[in-house]
Design a protein around this motif. Structure first.
Motif, PDB file in Angstrom:
ATOM      1  N   ILE A  13      55.270  46.341  71.092  1.00 20.87           N
ATOM      2  CA  ILE A  13      56.508  47.110  71.073  1.00 20.87           C
ATOM      3  C   ILE A  13      57.701  46.194  70.820  1.00 20.87           C
ATOM      4  O   ILE A  13      58.595  46.493  70.022  1.00 20.87           O
ATOM      5  CB  ILE A  13      56.675  47.888  72.406  1.00 20.87           C
ATOM      6  N   GLN A  14      57.694  45.011  71.454  1.00 18.18           N
ATOM      7  CA  GLN A  14      58.797  44.073  71.271  1.00 18.18           C
ATOM      8  C   GLN A  14      58.839  43.512  69.847  1.00 18.18           C
ATOM      9  O   GLN A  14      59.894  43.106  69.360  1.00 18.18           O
ATOM     10  CB  GLN A  14      58.701  42.946  72.301  1.00 18.18           C
ATOM     11  N   GLY A  38      60.281  46.691  78.642  1.00 14.99           N
ATOM     12  CA  GLY A  38      60.927  45.546  78.021  1.00 14.99           C
ATOM     13  C   GLY A  38      61.715  45.843  76.773  1.00 14.99           C
ATOM     14  O   GLY A  38      62.272  44.924  76.159  1.00 14.99           O
ATOM     15  N   ARG A  39      61.808  47.109  76.379  1.00 17.30           N
ATOM     16  CA  ARG A  39      62.596  47.457  75.200  1.00 17.30           C
ATOM     17  C   ARG A  39      63.165  48.859  75.387  1.00 17.30           C
ATOM     18  O   ARG A  39      62.453  49.790  75.777  1.00 17.30           O
ATOM     19  CB  ARG A  39      61.752  47.392  73.940  1.00 17.30           C
ATOM     20  N   SER A  40      64.451  49.011  75.088  1.00 17.91           N
ATOM     21  CA  SER A  40      65.115  50.298  75.251  1.00 17.91           C
ATOM     22  C   SER A  40      64.466  51.365  74.373  1.00 17.91           C
ATOM     23  O   SER A  40      64.128  51.129  73.214  1.00 17.91           O
ATOM     24  CB  SER A  40      66.599  50.152  74.878  1.00 17.91           C
ATOM     25  N   PRO A  71      63.018  55.473  70.750  1.00 14.60           N
ATOM     26  CA  PRO A  71      64.016  54.403  70.679  1.00 14.60           C
ATOM     27  C   PRO A  71      65.302  54.800  69.971  1.00 14.60           C
ATOM     28  O   PRO A  71      66.278  54.054  70.003  1.00 14.60           O
ATOM     29  CB  PRO A  71      63.293  53.314  69.884  1.00 14.60           C
ATOM     30  N   LYS A 124      53.066  46.011  75.328  1.00 15.94           N
ATOM     31  CA  LYS A 124      54.368  45.365  75.496  1.00 15.94           C
ATOM     32  C   LYS A 124      54.723  44.431  74.343  1.00 15.94           C
ATOM     33  O   LYS A 124      55.801  44.537  73.728  1.00 15.94           O
ATOM     34  CB  LYS A 124      54.419  44.612  76.823  1.00 15.94           C
ATOM     35  N   GLN A 146      59.774  46.234  64.101  1.00 16.15           N
ATOM     36  CA  GLN A 146      60.982  46.108  63.306  1.00 16.15           C
ATOM     37  C   GLN A 146      61.514  47.518  63.047  1.00 16.15           C
ATOM     38  O   GLN A 146      60.994  48.262  62.215  1.00 16.15           O
ATOM     39  CB  GLN A 146      60.658  45.412  61.979  1.00 16.15           C
TER      40      GLN A 146
END
Length: 366
Positions: free
Chosen positions: A361-362, A258-260, A281, A358, A365
């Motif tokens: 991680i989202q 759900g996050r690059s 990231p 998940k 910051q």
């Protein structure tokens, strides 16, 4: 390399010449002489045919089609030139053309050479004797085809191509026939330049090792593709993460979280199965390590959701970091009977890892 004669107690260089200058032709002279005696080629060969071209839709002819003592067909191409032209390309075509030849067809070709095209009995008997077989029917043709290139010299393009092809399991030899002139007599120095005779056994050993490694690698790839096919199908009962993935021959399979820059992976070694979250990231090591440390600060809560302790690896020699769990009871070398347990464990723990990480991680910051 120069050729010398001993004259009056001294070594006197014998001058070189060319086949062209001596009016020695390829087909009329060199080919006929080698057909009569193959010793200059470095081995005893049975010449099955001269100017062989028994195939449809082609006017091309093999200079000499031979058989060696290991029942392998040998394509011999001859040039009297100093560079060899494009003879390696011709020879490869010819080798491909005769690669499907049977021993009966070889006997038919030899019967024509012996002058008995309607009766191959003599040819079959001669072939059996040459191969030291009790009878012709006891012999079996080797599926490989060897190539011998014969020329006054070879261009760098040919030698480079031959060396490269030999490294890829072909068997091509270059025999240099260098003519010298001594009075009215023409001398010929026959030298195998590729591969060097003293290196033949070593090169064969290296080639066999490479072929074995290739077999092992291919077998491993087949196993991995089969494993991932079963994993993708079976993991759906625990998690939809891999439902749109395709089976691969790699030792890992990845899914998003759900996050690059964050991925959930299942990986295999010979004896271990692993689920992990790989963290990268950014191209910046500081950002990557910062994301890892931010998650590690929540280690207790994450491991409580996951249900067991995790491995937290900052991986100082890499730009990424890893959070993982290992299953030490099976890897890609395990028998297929062990796969269901490996797959069930990996699918179940990937789902747990997603649940534990998940949202956190989202929320990072970065």
């Amino acid at each position: 390399m120069a050729l010398f004669s001993i004259t009056a107690g001294k070594l006197v260089a014998v001058p070189t010449t060319t086949f062209v200058a001596e009016s020695i032709l390829e087909r009329k002279h060199l080919q006929k002489m080698l057909m009569a005696d193959t010793k200059p080629l470095g081995e005893e060969l049975l010449v099955l045919a001269e100017e062989y071209g028994n195939w449809e839709d082609s006017s091309r002819r093999i200079d000499l089609l031979c058989l060696d003592k290991q029942a392998t067909l040998v394509v011999v191409e001859i040039k009297r030139t100093e560079d060899g032209g494009h003879m390696e390309l011709q020879a490869i075509r010819y080798a491909a053309m005769v690669s499907s030849m049977t021993l009966d067809q070889a006997a038919s070709a030899y019967a024509k050479t012996l002058g008995t095209p309607d009766d191959d009995t003599q040819a079959k008997s001669a072939i059996a004797d040459f191969l030291d077989a009790d009878a012709f029917d006891d012999a079996e043709l080797n599926p490989d085809v060897r190539i011998i290139l014969v020329a006054a010299d070879f261009s760098p393009e040919i030698t480079t191509a031959v060396i490269w092809l030999n490294q890829r399991a072909l068997d091509i030899r270059c025999i240099r026939l260098r003519p010298y002139k001594k009075g009215d007599e023409v001398l010929v120095d026959a030298t195998q330049i590729i591969p060097l005779p003293e290196a033949v056994d070593y090169e064969v050993k290296i080639r066999v090792q490479a072929q074995e490694l290739k077999k092992i690698r291919t077998r491993r790839q087949e196993l991995l593709r089969k494993f991932w096919t079963q994993f993708i199908e079976a993991s759906g009962a625990s998690t939809p993460l891999f439902g749109n993935r395709s089976a691969t021959t790699d030792h890992w399979l990845s899914a998003g979280i759900g996050r690059s820059g964050f991925s959930l992976n299942v990986s295999l070694t010979e004896d271990r199965t692993r689920v992990e979250c790989y963290i990268r990231p950014s191209k910046s090591d500081d950002v990557n390590k910062g994301a890892f440390k931010a998650l590690q600060a929540q280690q207790a809560e994450i491991e409580k959701v996951f249900g067991q302790p995790l491995n937290w690896e900052e991986l100082p020699k890499r730009s990424g970091c890893r959070i993982s769990a290992d299953y030490d009871a099976g890897g890609w070398k395990s028998p297929e009977t062990a796969w269901p347990d490996m797959i069930a464990w990996a699918a179940r723990h990937t789902a747990r890892l997603e649940q534990a990480l998940k949202a956190r991680i989202q929320a990072l910051q970065l």
